[in-house]
Design an enzyme around this catalytic site. Structure first.
Site, short mmCIF file in Angstrom:
data_model
loop_
_atom_site.label_atom_id
_atom_site.label_comp_id
_atom_site.label_asym_id
_atom_site.label_seq_id
_atom_site.Cartn_x
_atom_site.Cartn_y
_atom_site.Cartn_z
CB SER A 292 4.80 -7.34 5.86
OG SER A 292 3.75 -8.36 5.19
CE LYS B 121 -3.24 -8.42 -4.39
NZ LYS B 121 -3.64 -7.34 -3.46
CB CYS C 82 10.31 -0.51 2.75
SG CYS C 82 11.11 0.33 0.86
CD GLU D 156 8.30 -2.88 8.18
OE1 GLU D 156 7.68 -3.80 8.03
OE2 GLU D 156 8.97 -2.27 7.19
CG PHE E 281 -0.28 0.36 2.50
CD1 PHE E 281 -0.03 1.72 2.79
CD2 PHE E 281 0.14 -0.53 3.31
CE1 PHE E 281 0.66 2.31 3.99
CE2 PHE E 281 0.83 -0.24 4.52
CZ PHE E 281 1.01 1.22 4.93
CD GLU F 141 -5.59 -6.11 0.16
OE1 GLU F 141 -4.58 -5.69 -0.62
OE2 GLU F 141 -5.40 -6.56 0.77
P1 NAD Z 1 1.59 -6.60 3.03
O1 NAD Z 1 2.74 -7.65 2.98
O2 NAD Z 1 0.22 -6.63 3.99
O3 NAD Z 1 0.82 -6.73 1.67
C1 NAD Z 1 1.49 -6.66 0.31
C2 NAD Z 1 0.76 -7.28 -0.40
O4 NAD Z 1 0.45 -8.81 -0.30
C3 NAD Z 1 -0.49 -6.89 -0.92
O5 NAD Z 1 -0.76 -6.80 -2.43
C4 NAD Z 1 -1.50 -7.77 -0.14
O6 NAD Z 1 -2.82 -7.64 -0.83
C5 NAD Z 1 -0.92 -8.84 -0.39
N1 NAD Z 1 -1.14 -10.00 0.61
C6 NAD Z 1 -1.52 -9.57 2.01
N2 NAD Z 1 -1.66 -10.74 2.72
C7 NAD Z 1 -1.59 -11.60 2.05
C8 NAD Z 1 -1.56 -12.96 2.33
N3 NAD Z 1 -1.78 -13.54 3.43
N4 NAD Z 1 -1.39 -14.02 1.09
C9 NAD Z 1 -1.01 -13.43 -0.21
N5 NAD Z 1 -1.04 -12.03 -0.21
C10 NAD Z 1 -1.08 -11.36 0.62
O7 NAD Z 1 2.41 -5.20 2.82
P2 NAD Z 1 1.79 -3.73 3.14
O8 NAD Z 1 1.16 -3.66 4.63
O9 NAD Z 1 0.88 -3.37 2.05
O10 NAD Z 1 3.01 -2.69 2.90
C11 NAD Z 1 3.80 -2.54 4.14
C12 NAD Z 1 4.93 -3.55 4.24
O11 NAD Z 1 5.62 -3.41 2.77
C13 NAD Z 1 6.10 -3.16 4.91
O12 NAD Z 1 6.67 -4.26 5.75
C14 NAD Z 1 7.15 -2.48 4.17
O13 NAD Z 1 8.49 -2.47 4.85
C15 NAD Z 1 7.14 -3.12 2.94
N6 NAD Z 1 7.76 -2.45 1.90
C16 NAD Z 1 9.01 -3.13 1.45
C17 NAD Z 1 9.38 -2.63 0.47
C18 NAD Z 1 11.08 -3.04 -0.13
O14 NAD Z 1 11.29 -2.75 -0.96
N7 NAD Z 1 11.58 -3.77 0.55
C19 NAD Z 1 8.94 -1.54 -0.23
C20 NAD Z 1 7.70 -1.00 0.24
C21 NAD Z 1 7.24 -1.64 1.22
#
Ligand code: NAD
Length: 509
Positions: A236, A183, A291, A393, A159, A186
């Site tokens: 994450s 994808k 991040c 985090e 997000f 959401e």
């Molecule tokens: P998230 O892991 O909750 O979601 C990321 C994606 O995975 C979304 O599209 C979500 O719909 C999907 N998803 C969530 N739960 C899932 C599941 N159980 N099974 C399959 N798909 C699933 O992350 P977020 O809250 O949207 O974003 C924040 C996180 O992203 C933070 O931890 C941040 O550090 C990380 N991030 C990392 C980088 C990097 O380059 N390392 C860059 C941006 C964000």
């Protein structure tokens, strides 16, 4: 937020999918999209069913043979047109980012610009796919390596950078000759949808780029379908690890970028005023939802720590928090009420764990935005490595100050941490900086640069549990990730002489 069954789908209020260059509605579940500055539901987004995702995979699979054989220079021309269209729609995309993510409009523009940089880079794809050639590797034998696209590839994005992170992936994947299914998160899907639609206007053939909105069900379908060759994930760490394990088990190439806890080391010789300004922006910009945000400041020596803490306390008083549409604000709200409560919970945990909360943003109220998910900047002093607020985090506007006695001790903390995304050292000492850059176990290092996010022609990625897989995102690594090397050895014997069979392994000629 819980998904609710769809009743009457009003396409003006419901965001569907983008498949085969057409907007596709969905009769499945809907999820509300909320403006985090006001707490109001602005529209709904359809959650793709397995069938919807499969139809996107079918479209991408059908489009692949023709797209793979489209000359790279022609693919690049579409990228040129796309870049132009993106710039024409910059305001619209930035507004969608602010309304759904909450970040301040200037910050949204910054994110958008960094995404467009990758499109710039993708315009040079023909140069990057030239391959390698060796004439006369043996008698009458020539050999070359070429980089062939993989087929259908998928991108799953978080997000916090709804426009930029998808653009880390699809411009290069498509330019390399693959077809793509995105994808997005959401929570804020409108900006990627606008950007995606512009590819059609730029002349991209149907099926080459598709968007399925959705959640776990959509992701699982992408991970299980044999036609999907590779997956790029950013999000994450627990989900990144799950995506990597499931995707590779299913035979896919996977790069999964995860979470972070980025430390900045402030050395005794640093320019403290500049370090404090840099820390303010890096810790509290985008409400700490980056991040690459700095979430730990390791101050070497009590004198440095005392100076950093007192100067930050003063600057925090001037930090303006409010609706991101007002560019005089420095910081907007957190993404959801659930996330707001989680971050607030970490602040309370830090107090229980014995850290000193020297700036407390918990009681912040933004006039006229009482239902928004705002949390003011929070600063903890005397944080130690046993505390959960140090280890985990938080992903919010919370900066932890840890006191260390030496550069070595500061570096040991960073090297012992499970994450290794970004880090930074503030110093005037070239030798200390060089030693730091050389020995720190982190993927992206800044020297007096708090957010060392690589430009588009380098590559982005962390070490340790911040990245699962071998290759970084965008830049030269993305050409390797989105292509498969093939080496061809060719012989055209001259003279027409019948040759004897050789039973020994071909040796040096
Ligand atoms: P998230 O892991 O909750 O979601 C990321 C994606 O995975 C979304 O599209 C979500 O719909 C999907 N998803 C969530 N739960 C899932 C599941 N159980 N099974 C399959 N798909 C699933 O992350 P977020 O809250 O949207 O974003 C924040 C996180 O992203 C933070 O931890 C941040 O550090 C990380 N991030 C990392 C980088 C990097 O380059 N390392 C860059 C941006 C964000």
């Amino acid at each position: 937020m819980n998904a609710t069954p769809a009743k009457n789908i009003d396409t003006a209020e419901v965001l569907g999918h983008f498949i085969n260059n057409a907007e596709v509605a969905d009769n499945g579940r809907l999820l509300p999209i909320t403006n985090p500055a006001t707490g109001e539901v602005t529209r709904q987004v359809a959650m793709a069913s397995r069938e919807t995702v499969e139809s996107a995979i079918t479209a991408a699979h059908a489009a692949f043979p023709a797209w793979r054989n489209t000359p790279p220079a022609k693919r690049a021309r579409i990228m040129f047109r796309y870049k132009q269209l993106l710039e024409e729609h910059a305001d619209e995309i930035a507004a969608a980012l602010t309304n759904e993510h909450g970040k301040v409009l200037d910050d949204a523009m910054g994110e958008f610009g960094r995404g467009v940089e990758v499109v710039d880079y993708a315009c040079g794809i023909a140069e990057m796919l030239k391959g390698e050639y060796s004439r006369n590797v043996g008698p009458d034998i020539d050999s070359w390596s070429e980089f062939q696209p993989l087929g259908v590839v998928a991108g799953i994005t978080p997000f916090n950078f709804p426009a930029m992170v998808p653009m880390w992936m699809y411009p290069m994947a498509i330019a390399c000759g693959n077809t793509f299914i995105l994808k997005p998160s959401e929570k804020d899907p409108s900006a990627p949808m606008i950007a995606g639609r512009l590819l059609k206007e730029a002349g991209l053939p149907a099926g080459v780029f598709n968007i399925v909105n959705g959640d776990k069900e959509a992701v699982n379908t992408l991970l299980e379908d044999k036609r999907v060759q590779a997956v790029s994930f950013v999000g994450s760490t627990p989900i990144a690890e799950h995506i990597y394990n499931t995707g590779t088990k299913n035979g896919k190439r996977v790069q999964a970028l995860g979470g972070a806890k980025n430390h900045a080391v402030v050395m005794p010789d640093a320019d403290i005023d500049n370090a404090v300004s840099a820390l303010m922006g890096a810790a509290f910009g985008s409400c700490g939802e980056r991040c690459m945000a700095i979430s730990v400041a390791v101050c070497v020596g009590d004198e440095v720590a005392d100076a950093v803490v007192s100067k930050m306390q003063a600057e925090i008083l001037d930090l303006k928090v409010g609706n991101g549409n007002d560019v005089s604000n420095h910081m907007g709200p957190l993404i959801t009420k659930v996330h707001h409560d989680k971050v607030r919970g970490y602040v309370e945990l830090g107090i229980e764990e014995g850290a000193d909360l020297v700036a407390d943003g918990r009681d912040l109220v933004v006039d006229g935005h009482e239902q928004g998910f705002f949390l003011g900047p929070c600063l903890f002093d005397n944080v130690t490595s046993e505390m959960r607020i140090y280890q985990e985090e938080i992903f919010g506007p919370v900066l932890c100050v840890v006191r260390a006695e030496s550069e070595e001790q500061a570096m040991q903390l960073i090297n012992d941490h499970e994450y290794g995304n970004g880090t930074c050292i503030f110093t005037r000492d070239g030798e200390a900086a060089r030693y730091f850059a050389d020995n720190i176990q982190v993927g992206m290092v800044g020297i007096n640069v708090p957010l060392p996010v690589p430009v588009a022609y380098h590559s982005f990625g962390g070490w340790k549990r911040s990245l699962f897989g071998d290759l970084f995102a965008y830049g030269p690594d993305s050409v390797r990730f989105y292509t498969r090397r093939k080496t061809i050895t060719q012989r055209w014997p001259s003279g027409g002489v019948r040759e004897k069979a050789q039973f020994s392994f071909p040796g040096r000629q």
